[in-house]
Design a protein around this motif. Structure first.
Motif, PDB file in Angstrom:
ATOM      1  N   LEU A   1     -26.885 -19.440  -7.295  1.00  6.84           N
ATOM      2  CA  LEU A   1     -26.962 -17.972  -7.261  1.00  6.84           C
ATOM      3  C   LEU A   1     -27.359 -17.488  -5.871  1.00  6.84           C
ATOM      4  O   LEU A   1     -26.772 -16.536  -5.325  1.00  6.84           O
ATOM      5  N   GLY A   2     -28.339 -18.165  -5.278  1.00  8.63           N
ATOM      6  CA  GLY A   2     -28.805 -17.770  -3.953  1.00  8.63           C
ATOM      7  C   GLY A   2     -27.774 -18.012  -2.869  1.00  8.63           C
ATOM      8  O   GLY A   2     -27.632 -17.209  -1.944  1.00  8.63           O
ATOM      9  N   ALA A   3     -27.031 -19.116  -2.998  1.00  6.10           N
ATOM     10  CA  ALA A   3     -26.037 -19.458  -1.972  1.00  6.10           C
ATOM     11  C   ALA A   3     -24.903 -18.443  -1.937  1.00  6.10           C
ATOM     12  O   ALA A   3     -24.409 -18.088  -0.865  1.00  6.10           O
ATOM     13  N   ILE A   4     -24.478 -17.957  -3.111  1.00  8.68           N
ATOM     14  CA  ILE A   4     -23.327 -17.051  -3.171  1.00  8.68           C
ATOM     15  C   ILE A   4     -23.737 -15.598  -2.946  1.00  8.68           C
ATOM     16  O   ILE A   4     -23.059 -14.848  -2.226  1.00  8.68           O
ATOM     17  N   PHE A   5     -24.850 -15.186  -3.563  1.00  8.07           N
ATOM     18  CA  PHE A   5     -25.231 -13.768  -3.503  1.00  8.07           C
ATOM     19  C   PHE A   5     -26.446 -13.502  -2.618  1.00  8.07           C
ATOM     20  O   PHE A   5     -26.937 -12.371  -2.556  1.00  8.07           O
ATOM     21  N   HIS A   6     -26.929 -14.546  -1.930  1.00 12.22           N
ATOM     22  CA  HIS A   6     -28.009 -14.405  -0.948  1.00 12.22           C
ATOM     23  C   HIS A   6     -29.267 -13.775  -1.558  1.00 12.22           C
ATOM     24  O   HIS A   6     -29.869 -12.874  -0.972  1.00 12.22           O
ATOM     25  N   ILE A   7     -29.625 -14.279  -2.719  1.00 13.36           N
ATOM     26  CA  ILE A   7     -30.857 -13.861  -3.380  1.00 13.36           C
ATOM     27  C   ILE A   7     -31.972 -14.795  -2.932  1.00 13.36           C
ATOM     28  O   ILE A   7     -31.781 -16.017  -2.909  1.00 13.36           O
ATOM     29  N   PRO A   8     -33.154 -14.265  -2.563  1.00 11.49           N
ATOM     30  CA  PRO A   8     -34.262 -15.155  -2.186  1.00 11.49           C
ATOM     31  C   PRO A   8     -34.523 -16.191  -3.276  1.00 11.49           C
ATOM     32  O   PRO A   8     -34.486 -15.879  -4.471  1.00 11.49           O
ATOM     33  N   HIS A   9     -34.786 -17.410  -2.857  1.00 14.35           N
ATOM     34  CA  HIS A   9     -34.878 -18.532  -3.791  1.00 14.35           C
ATOM     35  C   HIS A   9     -35.924 -18.304  -4.886  1.00 14.35           C
ATOM     36  O   HIS A   9     -35.650 -18.507  -6.073  1.00 14.35           O
TER      37      HIS A   9
END
Length: 462
Positions: free
Chosen positions: A363-371
């Motif tokens: 999720l973080g890799a695609i949508f750049h959400i903080p881990h």
């Protein structure tokens, strides 16, 4: 054929007929024979010799053909046997690998190669580093905020101190390559990693790969580089783990590195380094701590050693995270959260993590959400799934029920206690103003659905 016995001269149209006559004994007394386009034989004896020579040639050719065929057959048989042997060897190696994996899974182990220093003023330990070439690996914010200068003063006894401040979130491989070149140029003896998970992971990867290069270039005279980690967030636990995550510069795919030699030599947990973290960072990283603790606790490879670490980490985080969130300068809360992060890191370093982190990474890799935020949003749903709350209770439900007791939550049956742990987690997330679902993270539904298959594949491969 008998009519030819006393004829002095015979004219034939070709060799096949002559051969037939000779074979049938029809040219016994013929003195000479003429054949069209076949030359002239002075005697039958000469003809027989020629025909005998031809027969020997045919037999020799046949023998060679059979030998060649036998040779090819043997070669094919040898190749087949070799292929079978190689297949058996591969199968045996795979069997041994699976057995070793299963043995290691069943065998419980506890090892911590990192020396951990904690409490206020713990960074004074840097004053003990003397007469060495040191490199501080950090990010631009740490330099601009003055935090890097504070650490440089503590390294004043070193011969030379250089700063590599190019670290960015999700450090890419080209940054790692620049860092390796920087270390080699400075003839580095000590690396001090200052920052959050990205800075520490970058430093671990740089030192690890620099060592590998040194091993190849100077196998008989390898230089030891000491790695000291100073976390400025209470979340990743990277200061005590054998993991580091870097990013493919071209594809953006996160690459996990796993090796015991990635573990820092020293971890310094000083609450002074985290008190200035803003509330949203405190919340994100603090819930990463809780996710680490809970995933380690329900791991299939959990042991008494990992359990005691995970239980204490969760207990500290549930108690002191709200305090640190409300008041960043609450030194006791900051100190306890720093310790909780370290303990949770130790726990999952022993037993690994689960599907919550796998999905969060994707999720973080695609949508750049903080881990940490991605973990927090997913956590209650993953806990419910692990419990089997929609079907029948699983062994994980019993573990969550036990954690409920550790956290002094209302308890009853295993089902009620497991739900109690999930409910407490949801309540804490709400208090820290973390979104309750993926939609509230600002991700459009159509984009999420379009990326779903890719995220599933990435999470399963994590």
């Amino acid at each position: 054929m008998c009519a030819l016995k006393n004829v002095k001269e015979v004219e034939l149209m070709g060799m096949p007929k002559l051969k037939k006559c000779v074979l049938m004994g029809g040219l016994k007394n013929v003195k000479s024979v003429r054949m069209e386009n076949a030359g002239k034989f002075e005697s039958v004896k000469g003809l027989k010799e020629v025909m005998e020579e031809e027969r020997r040639k045919r037999e020799e050719a046949e023998r060679k053909r059979r030998e060649e065929e036998e040779k090819k057959r043997r070669e094919m048989e040898e190749r087949r046997k070799k292929a079978e042997e190689e297949k058996k060897k591969r199968e045996e190696e795979e069997r041994k690998r699976r057995e070793e994996t299963e043995r290691r899974r069943k065998m419980k182990r506890f090892k911590l190669s990192t020396e951990v220093l904690f409490s206020e003023d713990a960074i004074d330990a840097l004053l003990e580093e003397k007469d060495e070439n040191a490199v501080l690996i950090t990010d631009k914010f740490m330099v601009d905020s003055g935090m890097a200068d504070m650490i440089l003063k503590k390294l004043s006894n070193c011969k030379e101190v250089s700063v590599f401040s190019e670290v960015v979130p999700d450090p890419p491989m080209d940054l790692i390559e620049r860092g390796i070149a920087f270390l080699q140029d400075k003839d580095c003896d000590i690396v001090v990693a200052l920052g959050g998970g990205s800075s520490i992971d970058a430093a671990k990867a740089i030192v690890y790969m620099a060592k590998k290069i040194e091993e190849k270039q100077n196998p008989d005279n390898q230089k030891k580089i000491k790695l000291i980690a100073l976390p400025t967030t209470s979340g990743t636990g990277s200061e005590v783990t054998q993991f580091a995550v870097v990013t493919d510069s071209k594809t953006g795919v996160k690459i996990p590195l796993i090796d015991e030699s990635l573990m820092p030599d020293i971890a310094i947990l000083d609450p002074e380094l985290v008190k200035s973290a803003p509330p949203f960072i405190t919340a994100d990283t603090g819930l990463d701590v809780i996710t680490h603790a809970l995933e380690a606790y329900v791991s299939e490879t959990a042991s008494d050693c990992s359990d005691c670490l995970a239980e204490k980490a969760a207990e500290l985080a549930f108690e002191f995270l709200p305090r640190a969130y409300r008041n960043g300068y609450d030194i006791k809360a900051r100190d306890k959260m720093h310790r909780a992060s370290c303990l949770a890191g130790m726990a999952f370093n022993l037993v690994n993590l689960g599907v919550n982190h796998g999905i969060a990474h994707a999720l973080g890799a695609i949508f750049h959400i903080p881990h940490g935020r991605a973990n927090a949003v997913l956590l209650p749903y993953v806990m419910a799934y692990n419990c089997g709350c929609r079907t029948s209770l699983t062994p994980a439900a019993e573990r969550y029920a036990k954690m409920s007791t550790v956290l002094s939550l209302d308890s009853g049956s295993s089902r009620q206690s497991a739900f109690g742990a999930i409910r407490a987690t949801k309540q804490l997330i709400r208090k820290l103003n973390i979104p309750s679902c993926i939609k509230n993270l600002g991700i459009p539904e159509n984009e999420f659905v379009a990326a779903l298959d890719e995220m599933v594949d990435a999470a399963m491969a994590d």
